[in-house]
Design a protein around this motif. Structure first.
Motif, PDB file in Angstrom:
ATOM      1  N   UNK A 354       0.830  -1.201   0.000  1.00 62.71           N
ATOM      2  CA  UNK A 354       0.000   0.000   0.000  1.00 62.71           C
ATOM      3  C   UNK A 354       0.865   1.253   0.000  1.00 62.71           C
ATOM      4  N   UNK A 355       2.044   1.182   0.643  1.00 64.97           N
ATOM      5  CA  UNK A 355       2.977   2.301   0.561  1.00 64.97           C
ATOM      6  C   UNK A 355       3.477   2.506  -0.854  1.00 64.97           C
ATOM      7  N   UNK A 356       3.755   1.399  -1.563  1.00 65.03           N
ATOM      8  CA  UNK A 356       4.140   1.511  -2.975  1.00 65.03           C
ATOM      9  C   UNK A 356       3.011   2.129  -3.783  1.00 65.03           C
ATOM     10  N   UNK A 357       1.765   1.766  -3.442  1.00 62.47           N
ATOM     11  CA  UNK A 357       0.618   2.378  -4.117  1.00 62.47           C
ATOM     12  C   UNK A 357       0.539   3.864  -3.847  1.00 62.47           C
ATOM     13  N   UNK A 358       0.896   4.280  -2.636  1.00 64.22           N
ATOM     14  CA  UNK A 358       0.908   5.707  -2.309  1.00 64.22           C
ATOM     15  C   UNK A 358       1.967   6.441  -3.127  1.00 64.22           C
ATOM     16  N   UNK A 359       3.121   5.800  -3.334  1.00 67.66           N
ATOM     17  CA  UNK A 359       4.166   6.392  -4.178  1.00 67.66           C
ATOM     18  C   UNK A 359       3.692   6.500  -5.615  1.00 67.66           C
ATOM     19  N   UNK A 360       3.090   5.433  -6.126  1.00 63.63           N
ATOM     20  CA  UNK A 360       2.579   5.443  -7.503  1.00 63.63           C
ATOM     21  C   UNK A 360       1.524   6.530  -7.670  1.00 63.63           C
ATOM     22  N   UNK A 361       0.653   6.665  -6.671  1.00 62.91           N
ATOM     23  CA  UNK A 361      -0.375   7.713  -6.686  1.00 62.91           C
ATOM     24  C   UNK A 361       0.269   9.095  -6.733  1.00 62.91           C
ATOM     25  N   UNK A 362       1.346   9.277  -5.952  1.00 59.43           N
ATOM     26  CA  UNK A 362       2.019  10.573  -5.915  1.00 59.43           C
ATOM     27  C   UNK A 362       2.757  10.873  -7.207  1.00 59.43           C
ATOM     28  N   UNK A 366       3.358   6.407 -12.134  1.00 59.25           N
ATOM     29  CA  UNK A 366       4.662   5.887 -12.522  1.00 59.25           C
ATOM     30  C   UNK A 366       5.085   4.776 -11.558  1.00 59.25           C
ATOM     31  N   UNK A 367       5.564   3.633 -12.103  1.00 62.80           N
ATOM     32  CA  UNK A 367       5.970   2.510 -11.273  1.00 62.80           C
ATOM     33  C   UNK A 367       7.456   2.172 -11.398  1.00 62.80           C
ATOM     34  N   UNK A 368       8.135   2.734 -12.382  1.00 61.40           N
ATOM     35  CA  UNK A 368       9.544   2.448 -12.610  1.00 61.40           C
ATOM     36  C   UNK A 368      10.399   3.289 -11.664  1.00 61.40           C
ATOM     37  N   UNK A 369      11.157   2.640 -10.794  1.00 57.35           N
ATOM     38  CA  UNK A 369      11.967   3.359  -9.811  1.00 57.35           C
ATOM     39  C   UNK A 369      13.077   4.174 -10.462  1.00 57.35           C
ATOM     40  N   UNK A 370      13.457   3.817 -11.692  1.00 53.59           N
ATOM     41  CA  UNK A 370      14.489   4.580 -12.384  1.00 53.59           C
ATOM     42  C   UNK A 370      14.004   5.969 -12.778  1.00 53.59           C
ATOM     43  N   UNK A 371      12.684   6.185 -12.737  1.00 58.26           N
ATOM     44  CA  UNK A 371      12.107   7.494 -13.057  1.00 58.26           C
ATOM     45  C   UNK A 371      11.496   8.137 -11.818  1.00 58.26           C
ATOM     46  N   UNK A 443      16.235   3.827  -1.564  1.00 54.34           N
ATOM     47  CA  UNK A 443      17.186   4.809  -2.100  1.00 54.34           C
ATOM     48  C   UNK A 443      16.796   5.247  -3.511  1.00 54.34           C
ATOM     49  N   UNK A 444      16.410   4.293  -4.365  1.00 53.69           N
ATOM     50  CA  UNK A 444      16.036   4.657  -5.731  1.00 53.69           C
ATOM     51  C   UNK A 444      14.748   5.467  -5.764  1.00 53.69           C
ATOM     52  N   UNK A 445      13.803   5.131  -4.892  1.00 56.70           N
ATOM     53  CA  UNK A 445      12.492   5.781  -4.931  1.00 56.70           C
ATOM     54  C   UNK A 445      12.517   7.173  -4.315  1.00 56.70           C
ATOM     55  N   UNK A 446      13.183   7.316  -3.171  1.00 52.35           N
ATOM     56  CA  UNK A 446      13.045   8.551  -2.393  1.00 52.35           C
ATOM     57  C   UNK A 446      14.284   9.439  -2.404  1.00 52.35           C
ATOM     58  N   UNK A 447      15.461   8.894  -2.656  1.00 57.57           N
ATOM     59  CA  UNK A 447      16.690   9.670  -2.511  1.00 57.57           C
ATOM     60  C   UNK A 447      17.320   9.984  -3.869  1.00 57.57           C
ATOM     61  N   UNK A 448      18.425  10.711  -3.806  1.00 54.34           N
ATOM     62  CA  UNK A 448      19.124  11.077  -5.034  1.00 54.34           C
ATOM     63  C   UNK A 448      18.448  12.230  -5.748  1.00 54.34           C
ATOM     64  N   UNK A 449      18.872  12.455  -6.954  1.00 54.06           N
ATOM     65  CA  UNK A 449      18.282  13.543  -7.737  1.00 54.06           C
ATOM     66  C   UNK A 449      16.966  13.075  -8.370  1.00 54.06           C
ATOM     67  N   UNK A 450      16.024  13.978  -8.571  1.00 58.40           N
ATOM     68  CA  UNK A 450      14.763  13.605  -9.231  1.00 58.40           C
ATOM     69  C   UNK A 450      15.024  13.157 -10.671  1.00 58.40           C
TER      70      UNK A 450
END
Length: 645
Positions: A354-362, A366-371, A443-450
């Protein structure tokens, strides 16, 4: 208490029927309120039942007899004990959280009412499965769960990938269910009953019986029966090599990913084996088979999780790996440990999905962590909750996974057997991979550069409270459930809690052995978890170019893992294409050329040809008809004279 049993089982069915058949009349709000109310009533009844069971009251009775064939009774009934009550509470609690979360996640979907009807029906199917007291009802719930999962995985039926995924899940599960049906058939043939209690009572007397599957080869009846039953669990709980359906099921909406993969469908196989402990304890061969499959699943699925880029697929592969851990516990005769991890896993895995769903919603779907990347400040609540879920999944101290996953490894080590040691070391490697891919996801989802485009980043926002509140509730369980339930489930009071619900043979004492393993065995899972986290930090924060360089250096290995060990291609070559060619050949040659050609189409063609030839005699000239009549008279006269002579 019978009223509570009926409410727990049938309240979700009532909500599903109302939302499914009257969804247009009651509208969106009516659909979600009636299903949420049904599941909430079921959850309250389930906790009431658990309280009653802990007071020493169990139940094993028949609701009604469906059919009577000689001495065989096919009935619908309930078996209520601590194992059943625990599963009832886990299923209904997680289902309620998913129902509430769905209000926000599916807000703009056209199939809103239909989705709520499906997930409520799914809950009813799972409740019938866990509450059954006989193999017939178990099989009904087993197949009903598979059917509704087919509908939910393919919910977005306009997507070809979703249709492929739900068909794949349905067919792979049929493979496992074939073995499951064979196991139930052996129970019926040799035990003469479909009732759990009667079969379990008769089992010791059949422990030494053999059967011949092939002439001249004796096989243990109990081993064959248990392995067949476990093959069903391999399909439903996505164990190697029947795991291929579960990652593709991510094509369904995120709420159903959480419901299927956290507390319901995939845990049905774990529950079934625990329920069948009186049978499995009579076959060391079957237990060895179970622990071997579980260890392979735990490790191999971890390897696949570290190279996935879809955020939901990473969590899906972690589900596969954790199911492998539960299966290891079952094979080590630590059934209570498997259920303990099932319970804690339901909290933190539902939280992660459900947290992943919240990220996708935000992230605008988008579901690809590289983006993704660089969004933790924009959705801080989701970020914090995902950290809690990942800490529990990795088994860090004081989180739920620490209590349940570590005791599995200790039980495997304490088994003092070859397969136990094998499972322990594969489980340790899987723990390293689990921590690595969990923090890789963070790290891929929340950190680093957008890495998303400006339009997506401009619309990143925290999910509404209707989606966040269920995450907070699940996060609370991910923190405290292991600590609160440890003593009752696997500690000093576990025998009082489980009672007769779980049977362990006297020569198997996995929990006692687990509590007395060397200190290094207890500490090693923590060290490898920390090492996995540190490895992910080095690869994706300190030296972000390292993963790409490693991929280039190990291109063949990366391709092998990225293509999921080529199991899909292997099954396509071995089963799908031959079945396709056989079906096409039977259609074209058998049905088209032979049956239709000689049968209906052949008769029609012959009749048509004869009609065409006969029509040529109708020329329209009188002298042709006169000549034909003259020939007819000559033939008749000749026949008459011949007959007279």
């Amino acid at each position: 208490m019978k009223t509570a049993y009926l409410l727990a089982a049938f309240a979700p069915l009532f909500g599903a029927v109302v939302a499914g058949f009257f969804g247009r009349r009651i509208g969106r709000a009516g659909a979600h309120w009636v299903t949420i109310l049904g599941v909430a009533v079921s959850m309250c009844a389930s906790f009431w039942v658990l309280r009653d069971v802990l007071a020493g009251n169990t139940f094993n009775g028949t609701l009604y007899a469906w059919s009577v064939i000689g001495d065989l009774k096919l009935e619908v009934g309930f078996l209520i004990d601590s194992l059943t009550a625990t599963m009832m509470c886990v299923v209904t609690f997680v289902s309620l959280m998913v129902h509430i979360y769905t209000i926000g996640y599916m807000e703009e979907d056209d199939g809103y009412q239909r989705f709520f009807a499906y997930i409520s029906l799914f809950t009813f199917s799972m409740m019938m499965l866990v509450m059954s007291n006989n193999f017939l009802q178990l099989f009904f719930g087993w197949e009903a769960v598979g059917l509704v999962s087919y509908l939910l995985i393919g919910f977005w039926y306009t997507r070809p990938t979703a249709i492929y995924a739900n068909m794949k899940a349905f067919l792979v599960n049929r493979v496992g269910d074939f073995g499951f049906a064979l196991g139930i058939g052996l129970v019926l043939a040799y035990f003469g009953t479909m009732d759990y209690a009667t079969a379990f009572k008769a089992a010791p007397g059949l422990a030494g019986k053999t059967i011949q599957l092939f002439p001249g080869m004796d096989w243990s009846l109990m081993s064959v029966t248990c392995i067949c039953l476990f093959i069903g669990a391999m399909g439903k709980s996505a164990q190697f090599p029947l795991h291929v359906w579960l990652p593709d099921s991510m094509e369904g909406p995120t709420p159903i990913s959480a419901l299927i993969h956290a507390a319901t469908m995939v845990t049905a196989g774990i529950f079934m084996v625990a329920r069948m402990s009186p049978l499995f304890e009579l076959s060391d061969t079957a237990l060895g088979f179970v622990i071997t499959i579980g260890a392979i699943t735990a490790l191999f699925m971890g390897f696949l999780g570290i190279i996935q880029n879809d955020i939901k697929r990473v969590v899906a592969y972690s589900t596969l790996s954790q199911l492998g851990y539960m299966t290891v516990a079952l094979g080590a005769s630590a059934y209570s440990v498997a259920i303990f991890h099932l319970m804690t896993h339901a909290f933190f895995k539902a939280l992660l999905f459900l947290g992943a769903g919240s990220v996708i919603h935000a992230m605008s779907d988008e579901q690809d962590m590289r983006r993704m990347g660089g969004i933790w400040r924009l959705i801080p609540t989701t970020y914090a909750l995902m950290w809690i879920g990942s800490l529990a999944l990795a088994g860090l101290p004081f989180f739920a996974g620490f209590y349940s996953k570590d005791i599995i490894l200790e039980a495997a080590f304490g088994a003092h057997s070859g397969v136990g040691q094998y499972a322990f070391w594969l489980g340790i490697l899987a723990a390293l991979l689990t921590a690595f891919y969990s923090w890789r996801l963070l790290f891929l989802t929340f950190h680093g550069r957008p890495r998303a485009n400006e339009h997506v980043m401009a619309h990143v926002h925290e999910s509404p409270p209707i989606m966040i509140v269920p995450l907070i509730v699940l996060a609370t369980g991910a923190v405290f459930s292991g600590w609160l339930a440890y003593e009752a489930f696997v500690g000093h009071h576990q025998k009082e809690f489980w009672g007769a619900a779980i049977f362990v043979a006297q020569h198997h004492d996995p929990l006692e052995a687990a509590h007395h393993v060397p200190t290094w065995v207890k500490l090693l899972p923590i060290f490898v978890a920390v090492a996995g986290i540190a490895g992910a930090w080095v690869a994706y924060v300190a030296r972000p170019g390292l993963p790409e360089a490693t991929t280039e250096a190990l291109r063949p290995i990366h391709r092998f893992f990225f293509n999921k060990w080529y199991f899909d291609e292997l099954y396509d070559r071995l089963f799908v294409r031959p079945a396709f060619y056989l079906g096409r050949g039977l259609w074209k040659t058998g049905d088209g050329a032979l049956i239709d050609g000689v049968g209906p189409d052949g008769v029609a063609s012959a009749t048509r040809a004869l009609s065409v030839r006969a029509s040529r005699l109708q020329t329209g000239y009188v002298y042709h008809y006169a000549f034909a009549m003259l020939i007819g008279v000559v033939v008749l006269v000749s026949w008459y004279l011949y007959a007279r002579i």
